[in-house]
Design a protein around this motif. Structure first.
Motif, PDB file in Angstrom:
ATOM      1  N   THR A 185       0.811  -1.220   0.000  1.00  0.00           N
ATOM      2  CA  THR A 185       0.000   0.000   0.000  1.00  0.00           C
ATOM      3  C   THR A 185       0.842   1.267   0.000  1.00  0.00           C
ATOM      4  N   ARG A 210       3.885  -0.469   5.870  1.00  0.00           N
ATOM      5  CA  ARG A 210       3.301  -1.595   6.597  1.00  0.00           C
ATOM      6  C   ARG A 210       2.440  -1.116   7.775  1.00  0.00           C
ATOM      7  N   VAL A 255      -1.388   0.586   9.016  1.00  0.00           N
ATOM      8  CA  VAL A 255      -2.800   0.648   8.648  1.00  0.00           C
ATOM      9  C   VAL A 255      -3.427   1.834   9.387  1.00  0.00           C
ATOM     10  N   GLU A 283       0.162  -1.253  13.187  1.00  0.00           N
ATOM     11  CA  GLU A 283       1.012  -2.095  12.343  1.00  0.00           C
ATOM     12  C   GLU A 283       0.153  -3.141  11.644  1.00  0.00           C
ATOM     13  N   ASP A 284       0.577  -3.549  10.453  1.00  0.00           N
ATOM     14  CA  ASP A 284      -0.309  -4.407   9.659  1.00  0.00           C
ATOM     15  C   ASP A 284      -0.365  -5.848  10.155  1.00  0.00           C
ATOM     16  N   SER A 288       4.603  -8.324   1.133  1.00  0.00           N
ATOM     17  CA  SER A 288       3.773  -8.790   2.252  1.00  0.00           C
ATOM     18  C   SER A 288       4.543  -9.734   3.165  1.00  0.00           C
TER      19      SER A 288
END
Length: 827
Positions: A176, A180, A182, A408-409, A658
């Motif tokens: 994104t 990393r 959100v 954090e993701d 990822s």
């Protein structure tokens, strides 16, 4: 007669001559060699000492031989170390003057220079002494390091540094582009307080109920009643209904034009019921009542009190106060029975109904107070001297929540930003520090708008161990009211019959509304704007930054200071100007022009939205600049911090964007930059020399020592990272990268530096020089002692030779004369 042959005397003479000759030859040898003897036997009793001295001299000579070679190697090593340090310093000193001008292969000229210095450093690390590589530890037969090309670009399936940087960048920045992280949607909740524990009784009027059945054949004997101070006459012969009518008639007449204090009725059992007018009114039967009438009605002298807030257990007392506030609106009541005071729940609800910005009410059945704000802006506070718990409240305040959060993701991921801390200077706001799995943190602005200059600071830890503070600043930007549909009269003029309008801001005219007069039906937008602007400028304090302009045929009223602007006055005139109902308060907020600034909106929700939008864009920018730079540096650290026991760490992918963990690279898929020996032994101890009987010195080196890894990694990263002219964040990433490399090439505390290795070898050189000086002195002393044992005094030898030559010459002449002697000659 002839005499011939040698007698015993002659033989002795000859032997003596031969001995003298031998002695002369030996003395001449001594004179030539300065040695007492050619054999140890000739030295005599000192021959043991001579052997010991010569053995010691031989050992010293051997040590001197080692010292000579070691001295040469150490000088060569110092030259290499100087070259390595100079290359790193060249890169470091060039960074402050570095410019972001992309030239060769997506790199700047400073990066090209860095690659040249990397070549220089690697060349120095491959320095040879004879056929030995001095930076290869215990494997001097192997080069210490790979070539610059192989290190940067790899070789075949073996990935080089550039590929590792690319993979790590994908893992750290993420799919994104948010590092990393959100950032969920904002959450807001309105303030509210709900009472649950109150046990108050409902409001109730005072009631007196008779015990007698007044149905037929009841007929009153007549008499009077003293009811709440009113005399009521009951005529003889009255039945129950007539008695009630008599009471109601008298009470109504006494209270006119108000409502009667007491009303009379018959209940289902035809008993007389006297009811107070409300929960404030008692029913009092006075002693002046006819006893016989009281008896036949079944009532007695006394008072029936009502039920209200003042006269029940758990209620309030007269004189106590209660204040309920929602945002800027508040209601304060005083409990009592006086004018304007409150004694019942009904009266309290009536008072609370005047609140704006929300609602407040008490439950008439139990007294529980419920206060609810209408929006996420208003905070609720309960005050006064009456305890809030009497109305079932456990708390006296409630603030709305207006939360922006970031997380954090994935829990346990080693990539991207790591949340460290959050702080704010916004008054009334609260922060939640990183917690949870995955970790998240947030700021709740509460119900108060930030002030100009207030900040929210997000602190992140980056992959290379550095930290970054992202400071977002609230700013007041111009707020405007933009007219729509105005000047619709023929000819695009105001039309109608204009009246006065008002303009108000917190500072304009001291906060008082400014009345604008003199508008005409024929005014165009520009004419109206000029008139209004002139009126504002003519104020004693000036226009306070409030301007009126014509834009696209409509008026725009703007506060340059970012203050709230409100229009009032004649509604029809405002409509004609384009400011219809609902468009008379500034709602258009200009965007900030500075970096990392968010506009203070006209509402909490708007401000929260502005902060949320800025957080998204700022995190994205930080990810593409500082995070990307830190990612490259960390990839360099992981590449160069490798060895036999610690292989290169790579992103465990694909997919890389990822990934959550690292995996050890192998010699098959990852370039190994250091090719020398990488054991656990201290690098200095990989080469040891004895320079004296009891002294050894260590002088080994490995190219993978920290002193060399750090400058190599940073210079290599500087040379490896590439940029694109189309990358709008390229300059920011370049600046962040240069800053990190300059810092890492500085004198960091607690890490080994090239100067430390230089000092180690310098100490070795000092020890070697000391041993060399000591050996020189020892050799001189031993040589002198050996000379005193083996040598002879030259003057003594010369005088002995001269005396012996004289004696030998005389003896030989005499012998020759005797050898020619016969009897004839004798006679």
């Amino acid at each position: 007669m002839t005499i011939s042959g040698l007698g015993s005397q002659s033989k002795l003479q000859v032997e003596r001559l031969v001995a003298m000759r031998r002695q002369l030859d030996d003395l001449q040898r001594q004179l030539g060699t300065q040695k007492r003897s050619d054999t140890y036997a000739g030295i005599g009793l000192d021959r043991g000492l001579t052997i010991a001295l010569r053995t010691k001299l031989s050992s010293v000579a051997a040590y001197n031989g080692s010292i000579s070679q070691l001295d040469t190697r150490l000088k060569l090593a110092q030259t290499a170390l100087t070259d390595i340090d100079a290359a790193a310093r060249t890169v470091k000193t060039s960074i402050p003057k570095a410019t972001y001008v992309i030239s060769q292969n997506g790199r700047t000229q400073d990066q090209v220079t860095a690659q040249g210095q990397l070549d220089r450093m690697l060349g120095a690390l491959n320095t040879q002494f004879g056929d030995q590589y001095i930076f290869s530890g215990q494997s001097p037969d192997r080069p210490a390091v790979e070539t610059t090309d192989h290190i940067l670009n790899g070789l075949g399936p073996q990935a080089g540094l550039i590929q590792l940087i690319t993979e790590r960048n994908q893992a750290d920045v993420g799919a994104t582009g948010m590092g990393r992280l959100v950032i969920p949607a904002t959450t807001s909740s309105i303030a509210g307080l709900t009472g649950t524990t109150a046990t108050l009784s409902p409001d109730a009027a005072g009631v007196t109920t008779g015990t007698a059945d007044l149905s037929g054949p009841y007929v009153s004997a007549g008499g009077t009643l003293d009811l709440n101070g009113v005399t009521v006459t009951v005529p003889p012969g009255a039945d129950g209904t007539t008695v009630g009518d008599a009471i109601n008639t008298a009470m109504t007449a006494a209270a006119a034009p108000g409502a009667p204090q007491v009303t009379a009725s018959l209940d289902g059992s035809n008993r007389l019921v006297l009811t107070g007018a409300d929960a404030d009114t008692s029913v009092t039967m006075g002693a002046g009542s006819s006893p016989s009438l009281l008896t036949e009605l079944g009532v007695s002298v006394g008072t029936a009190a009502p039920t209200n807030l003042l006269n029940q257990a758990g209620g309030v007392t007269a004189g106590q106060t209660l204040t309920v506030a929602i945002g800027s609106s508040s209601v304060s009541v005083t409990f009592g029975t006086g004018v304007g005071e409150v004694s019942t729940m009904a009266e309290l609800n009536t008072a609370l109904s005047s609140l704006s910005g929300g609602t407040a009410s008490v439950n008439p059945a139990n007294g529980n107070l419920t206060v609810t704000a209408a929006s996420s802006t208003g905070a609720i506070t309960i005050g006064g001297t009456a305890a809030a718990s009497k109305f079932g409240l456990a708390a006296t305040s409630s603030a709305p929540t207006n939360v922006v959060s970031i997380g954090e993701d994935v829990a346990g991921s080693v990539f991207g930003f790591k949340l460290s801390a959050i702080a704010t200077t916004v008054s009334g706001a609260t922060v939640t520090q990183p917690a949870g799995s995955p970790r998240s943190m947030s700021v709740d602005l509460g119900g108060t708008l930030p002030k100009d200059g207030d900040t929210v600071t997000f602190t992140f830890t980056l992959p290379d161990g550095t930290s970054e503070n992202m400071v977002l600043t609230a700013v007041s930007t111009p707020k405007s009211i933009v007219g729509t549909g105005g000047f619709a009269a023929p000819g695009s003029v105001l039309g109608g019959t204009p009246g006065d309008i008002t303009i108000q801001t917190p500072t304009l005219n001291g906060g008082a509304p400014v009345t604008i007069s003199g508008l005409r039906a024929s005014d165009s937008p520009s004419t109206a704007a000029t008139k209004i602007s002139a009126a504002l400028s003519a104020l004693p304090g000036g226009n306070s930054g409030v301007t009126v302009s014509s834009l696209g045929g409509q008026l725009v009223v703007k506060s340059a200071a970012g203050e709230q602007v409100a229009l009032g006055g004649d509604s029809a005139t405002l409509d004609g100007l384009g400011f219809t109902a609902g468009n008379r308060v500034a709602t258009v907020v200009d965007a900030p022009t500075g970096k990392n600034q968010f506009a203070i909106g006209t509402t909490e929700a708007e401000t929260l939205s502005n902060l949320h939008s800025l957080l998204n864009s700022s995190v994205g920018t930080l990810a593409r600049t500082s995070l990307a730079a830190a990612s490259a540096v960390q990839a360099g650290n992981e590449f160069f911090n490798s060895g036999d026991a610690s292989p290169v760490q790579r992103v465990n992918g694909p997919p890389f964007d990822s990934a959550t963990s690292l995996v050890a690279g192998t010699s098959a898929n990852t370039m190994q930059w250091y090719t020398g020996e990488a054991g656990s032994m201290n690098a200095r101890n990989t080469s040891v020399a004895r320079i004296d009987a009891e002294i050894t010195v260590s002088y080994g080196m490995r190219a993978n020592e920290q002193a060399f890894r750090i400058p190599l990694a940073n210079v290599a990263v500087m040379a490896a990272v590439s940029f694109s002219s189309s990358d709008t964040d390229g300059a920011g990433r370049f600046t962040a990268l240069m800053g990190r490399i300059q810092s890492n090439l500085g004198n960091q505390q607690g890490v080994q530096k090239v100067s430390d290795v230089t000092a180690d070898l310098g100490a070795t050189q000092k020890s070697v020089q000391t041993a060399k000086d000591r050996h020189t002195q020892t050799t001189a002393a031993l040589t002198d002692m050996l000379g005193s044992v083996e040598g002879v005094p030259m003057e003594e030898s010369a005088s002995m030779i001269l005396a012996l030559q004289t004696s030998l010459s005389a003896s030989l002449q005499t012998t020759a004369m005797l050898s020619k002697l016969n009897l004839v000659n004798f006679l």
